[in-house]
Scaffold this active site. Structure first.
Site, PDB file in Angstrom:
ATOM      1  N   ASN A  11       1.135  -1.447   0.085  1.00 55.37           N
ATOM      2  CA  ASN A  11       0.093   0.364  -0.286  1.00 55.37           C
ATOM      3  C   ASN A  11       0.659   1.107  -0.130  1.00 55.37           C
ATOM      4  OD1 ASN A  11      -1.926   1.826   0.122  1.00 55.37           O
ATOM      5  ND2 ASN A  11      -2.423   1.501   2.860  1.00 55.37           N
ATOM      6  N   LYS A  13      -0.309   4.045  -0.809  1.00 55.74           N
ATOM      7  CA  LYS A  13      -0.656   5.359  -0.026  1.00 55.74           C
ATOM      8  C   LYS A  13      -0.280   6.802  -0.969  1.00 55.74           C
ATOM      9  CE  LYS A  13       0.349   3.263   4.308  1.00 55.74           C
ATOM     10  NZ  LYS A  13      -0.384   3.410   6.121  1.00 55.74           N
ATOM     11  N   HIS A  96      -9.722   0.538   4.404  1.00 55.42           N
ATOM     12  CA  HIS A  96      -8.942   0.931   5.366  1.00 55.42           C
ATOM     13  C   HIS A  96      -9.369   1.738   6.625  1.00 55.42           C
ATOM     14  CE1 HIS A  96      -4.336   2.503   6.139  1.00 55.42           C
ATOM     15  NE2 HIS A  96      -4.494   1.340   5.947  1.00 55.42           N
ATOM     16  N   GLU A  98      -7.228   4.666   7.396  1.00 50.75           N
ATOM     17  CA  GLU A  98      -6.730   6.242   6.931  1.00 50.75           C
ATOM     18  C   GLU A  98      -8.813   6.025   6.610  1.00 50.75           C
ATOM     19  OE1 GLU A  98      -3.503   5.122   5.446  1.00 50.75           O
ATOM     20  OE2 GLU A  98      -2.699   4.513   6.794  1.00 50.75           O
ATOM     21  N   GLU A 166      -5.904  -5.756   9.757  1.00 53.20           N
ATOM     22  CA  GLU A 166      -5.523  -4.739  10.199  1.00 53.20           C
ATOM     23  C   GLU A 166      -6.005  -3.973  11.507  1.00 53.20           C
ATOM     24  OE1 GLU A 166      -3.001  -3.715   6.874  1.00 53.20           O
ATOM     25  OE2 GLU A 166      -4.384  -1.621   7.293  1.00 53.20           O
ATOM     26  N   GLY A 172       1.254   1.933  11.226  1.00 54.19           N
ATOM     27  CA  GLY A 172       2.121   3.089  10.891  1.00 54.19           C
ATOM     28  C   GLY A 172       2.277   3.883  11.665  1.00 54.19           C
ATOM     29  N   SER A 211       2.792  -2.643  10.701  1.00 59.36           N
ATOM     30  CA  SER A 211       3.998  -2.400  10.792  1.00 59.36           C
ATOM     31  C   SER A 211       5.206  -2.967  10.558  1.00 59.36           C
ATOM     32  CB  SER A 211       3.716  -1.702  12.066  1.00 59.36           C
ATOM     33  OG  SER A 211       3.642  -0.606  12.621  1.00 59.36           O
TER      34      SER A 211
HETATM   35  C1  PEP Z   1      -0.996  -0.071   5.898  1.00 60.03           C
HETATM   36  O1  PEP Z   1      -1.668   0.822   5.801  1.00 60.03           O
HETATM   37  O2  PEP Z   1      -1.795  -1.117   5.341  1.00 60.03           O
HETATM   38  C2  PEP Z   1      -0.132  -0.392   6.684  1.00 60.03           C
HETATM   39  C3  PEP Z   1       0.129  -1.838   6.995  1.00 60.03           C
HETATM   40  O3  PEP Z   1       0.664   0.439   6.846  1.00 60.03           O
HETATM   41  P1  PEP Z   1       2.502   0.304   7.487  1.00 60.03           P
HETATM   42  O4  PEP Z   1       2.550  -1.289   7.601  1.00 60.03           O
HETATM   43  O5  PEP Z   1       2.961   0.986   7.613  1.00 60.03           O
HETATM   44  O6  PEP Z   1       2.136  -0.433   8.880  1.00 60.03           O
END
Ligand code: PEP
Length: 252
Positions: A11, A13, A96, A98, A166, A172, A211
């Site tokens: 992703n 983003k 997601h 976000e 998630e 993040g 992460s």
């Molecule tokens: C994500 O945005 O779906 C995600 C898992 O981000 P990160 O790996 O940066 O935590």
């Protein structure tokens, strides 16, 4: 482990410029010629078409980061799932955290998007997971169940579906879930989909996101319940992403 189907979804983003996106795509195309698993990259909307031209014929598949639930109409600023399909996308990330947080997407909105995506043959990458506070209050299962119930309402006809667990507190933040906790959440999701879809549950893949990096990826491999990973930050740089792919390729 004899499983060549560990799914890796990147992703990107809104983190990369056009130039950076093309450079990283070309790098990955070159480096994944011998990659034994599945790799999906999800760049920003405006770059999808150009990225598709680069990865066409390679092992890499294309995903979008969102879509609208209508196919066509006066919806200024929105992107139709039909158009995404037309320009080469096979997958779309939906729900997601976000999107839920900054754009107030509800489970009902996400449900409409899941159905619209499936209608045109896009494979949804449906994100679910609890916040830090919900986790602290022991509400993980309740929250995940509610998200699944609503976002999958009326969904019956699909050949493939990906559910990404998630936990919001892990996205993040550098705070990765313990693989045992991820396995617990995944088994909870698996039980839900088995009850909900019966035999069709075998068409659902459950992956972990939050992460993941080159140091912790190893811990998520070799678990039957963890069928892949959704990676944000660490997928946006050549070195860290390539190191992750190398670990996965050797292990699987
Ligand atoms: C994500 O945005 O779906 C995600 C898992 O981000 P990160 O790996 O940066 O935590």
């Amino acid at each position: 482990m004899n499983n060549n189907h560990f799914l890796v979804i990147a992703n990107w983003k809104m983190k990369l410029s056009f130039k950076e996106t093309l450079k990283l795509t070309k790098f990955l195309k070159q480096k994944t010629k011998k990659f034994k698993n599945e790799l999906i990259i999800c760049p920003s909307f405006p770059f999808l078409n150009e990225v598709f031209k680069i990865i066409k014929g390679s092992k890499i598949k294309l995903g979008a980061q969102n879509t609208f639930w209508e196919m066509k109409g006066s919806y200024t600023g929105e992107v139709s799932p039909k158009v995404l399909k037309e320009i080469g996308c096979r997958y779309v990330i939906l729900g997601h955290s976000e999107r839920r947080r900054y754009f107030h997407e509800s489970d009902h909105d996400i449900n409409k998007k899941v159905k619209a995506a499936l209608k045109v043959g896009l494979i949804p990458i449906l994100c679910v997971g609890e916040t830090e506070q919900e986790r602290r209050f022991g509400q993980r299962d309740f929250v995940v169940r509610r998200q699944l119930e609503v976002t999958l309402q009326g969904v019956t006809n699909f050949s493939s579906l990906i559910i990404a667990y998630e936990p919001v507190w892990a996205i993040g933040t550098g705070k990765v879930a313990h693989p045992k906790d991820a396995c617990y959440a995944h088994s909870f999701i698996l039980n839900f989909v088995k009850k909900r879809f019966g035999k069709k549950a075998k068409n659902v893949k459950i992956i972990y996101g939050g992460s993941i990096n080159e140091k912790n990826i190893q811990g998520f491999l070799g678990h039957a319940l963890i069928q892949g990973t959704l990676i944000g930050g660490a997928s946006q740089k050549e070195k860290s992403f390539y190191n992750i792919l190398k670990v996965i390729n050797q292990e699987i």
